[in-house]
Design an enzyme around this catalytic site. Structure first.
Site, PDB file in Angstrom:
ATOM      1  N   TYR A 114       9.677 -69.010 -10.695  1.00  0.00           N
ATOM      2  CA  TYR A 114       8.763 -69.024 -11.840  1.00  0.00           C
ATOM      3  C   TYR A 114       8.017 -70.362 -11.906  1.00  0.00           C
ATOM      4  CZ  TYR A 114       7.753 -70.012 -16.789  1.00  0.00           C
ATOM      5  OH  TYR A 114       7.171 -70.411 -17.966  1.00  0.00           O
TER       6      TYR A 114
ATOM      7  N   ILE B  17       4.623 -63.634 -16.675  1.00  0.00           N
ATOM      8  CA  ILE B  17       6.080 -63.666 -16.887  1.00  0.00           C
ATOM      9  C   ILE B  17       6.498 -65.111 -17.151  1.00  0.00           C
ATOM     10  CG2 ILE B  17       8.285 -63.365 -15.683  1.00  0.00           C
ATOM     11  CD1 ILE B  17       7.099 -60.885 -14.347  1.00  0.00           C
TER      12      ILE B  17
HETATM   13  C1  15L Z   1       9.777 -71.858 -20.322  1.00  0.00           C
HETATM   14  O1  15L Z   1       8.891 -71.978 -19.487  1.00  0.00           O
HETATM   15  C2  15L Z   1      10.149 -70.543 -20.868  1.00  0.00           C
HETATM   16  O2  15L Z   1       9.073 -69.658 -20.921  1.00  0.00           O
HETATM   17  C3  15L Z   1      10.808 -70.638 -22.217  1.00  0.00           C
HETATM   18  O3  15L Z   1      11.410 -69.408 -22.547  1.00  0.00           O
HETATM   19  C4  15L Z   1      11.866 -71.760 -22.255  1.00  0.00           C
HETATM   20  O4  15L Z   1      12.913 -71.440 -21.426  1.00  0.00           O
HETATM   21  C5  15L Z   1      11.220 -73.063 -21.846  1.00  0.00           C
HETATM   22  O5  15L Z   1      10.530 -72.945 -20.633  1.00  0.00           O
HETATM   23  C6  15L Z   1      12.214 -74.225 -21.738  1.00  0.00           C
HETATM   24  O6  15L Z   1      12.251 -74.884 -20.702  1.00  0.00           O
HETATM   25  O7  15L Z   1      12.949 -74.473 -22.694  1.00  0.00           O
END
Ligand code: 15L
Length: 270
Positions: A141, A79
């Site tokens: 996350y 995810i």
């Molecule tokens: C991430 O880890 C996400 O998966 C991606 O969708 C973006 O939100 C990215 O970071 C970000 O920080 O721009």
């Protein structure tokens, strides 16, 4: 596993049905020949040179069977946004454990895996970070990304499984937000970085920033001598369109003040 075996067996690519996965698949086949693409989601039709397998990374036996046939691994599955701990654990924590544990058991590697800038998202914007800073996750996350980095470290130090973790910034076709002037990584640069990692004679247990050659980048890979990653793109080309009157955002708003942007402000209650 010998270097020759690593190169003759297929590359195992987890997370292959995702946005990055779909862009990368044909290019990985071009670079590495045979590819086993896996995801929990529908992968669509297999490309020439590709085998597709729908599997859940939390299913240890399914992961073991895939890894047993692979030479090296690109682990992008899991995810990639903030959600509940219950959902993150099987996908990002158990899933990554299953990949590393199967790699150890079968002597497969190296593993290049997606970490994220959200492992360090609570550093202030503008602060220059090298690859030795301690993690500062901005979300659950982000905590799971720090877990991946720690697991990779353990699996190298204890078992010799080599890996490179990419703290990917914002991988998308173009930057579309002022923050992206610092965090953007073009798809082409992401592919260059993956290829540079797999081409390195030795990886150890490195972590790198997944970022283009942005003038406003906060992140440096200068301490990572093992990997010859030379990004070609620069978000600055989009600055005139994105901030025609300069950066007018409130510098004290948490999504501006901290590197992780909206992942920081999501639920922020200080
Ligand atoms: C991430 O880890 C996400 O998966 C991606 O969708 C973006 O939100 C990215 O970071 C970000 O920080 O721009």
């Amino acid at each position: 596993m010998s270097a020759a075996t690593t190169e003759t067996r297929p590359l195992l690519f987890t997370g292959a049905a995702g946005i990055l996965g779909r862009w990368l698949r044909p290019r990985l086949i071009e670079a590495y020949g045979a590819l086993i693409s896996t995801d929990i989601a529908d992968l669509g039709p297999a490309l020439p040179g590709e085998e597709t397998v729908v599997a859940d990374l939390a299913d240890a036996q399914a992961v073991d069977a895939l890894v047993a046939r692979a030479g090296r691994i690109l682990h992008f599955g899991g995810i990639s946004y903030e959600t509940t701990f219950d959902r993150l654990v099987p996908s990002n924590i158990v899933g990554t454990y299953n990949v590393f544990e199967a790699a150890r058991r079968h002597g497969v590697g190296p593993i290049v895996y997606a970490s994220s800038n959200h492992a360090i998202g609570f550093y202030e914007s503008g602060r220059q970070l090298d690859t030795e800073v301690r993690t500062r996750p901005d979300s659950l996350y982000g905590v799971t990304m720090a877990f991946k980095e720690n697991l990779a470290s353990l699996y190298y130090d204890k078992y010799g499984v080599e890996s490179a973790g990419l703290r990917i910034g914002t991988a998308r076709p173009d930057p579309i937000d002022p923050r992206h002037l610092s965090t953007w990584q073009s798809y082409e640069d992401l592919l260059r970085q993956i290829e540079a990692c797999f081409a390195a004679p030795k990886l150890g247990r490195i972590v790198m920033y997944g970022v283009s050659a942005n003038d406003r980048s906060w992140w440096s890979n200068a301490l990572v001598g093992e990997v010859d990653y030379r990004p070609q793109d620069n978000a600055e080309a989009f600055a005139g369109a994105l901030i025609p009157n300069g950066d007018t955002r409130d510098p004290e708003a948490p999504e501006v003040k901290y590197q992780g942007g909206p992942f920081v402000s999501d639920g922020y209650a200080r």
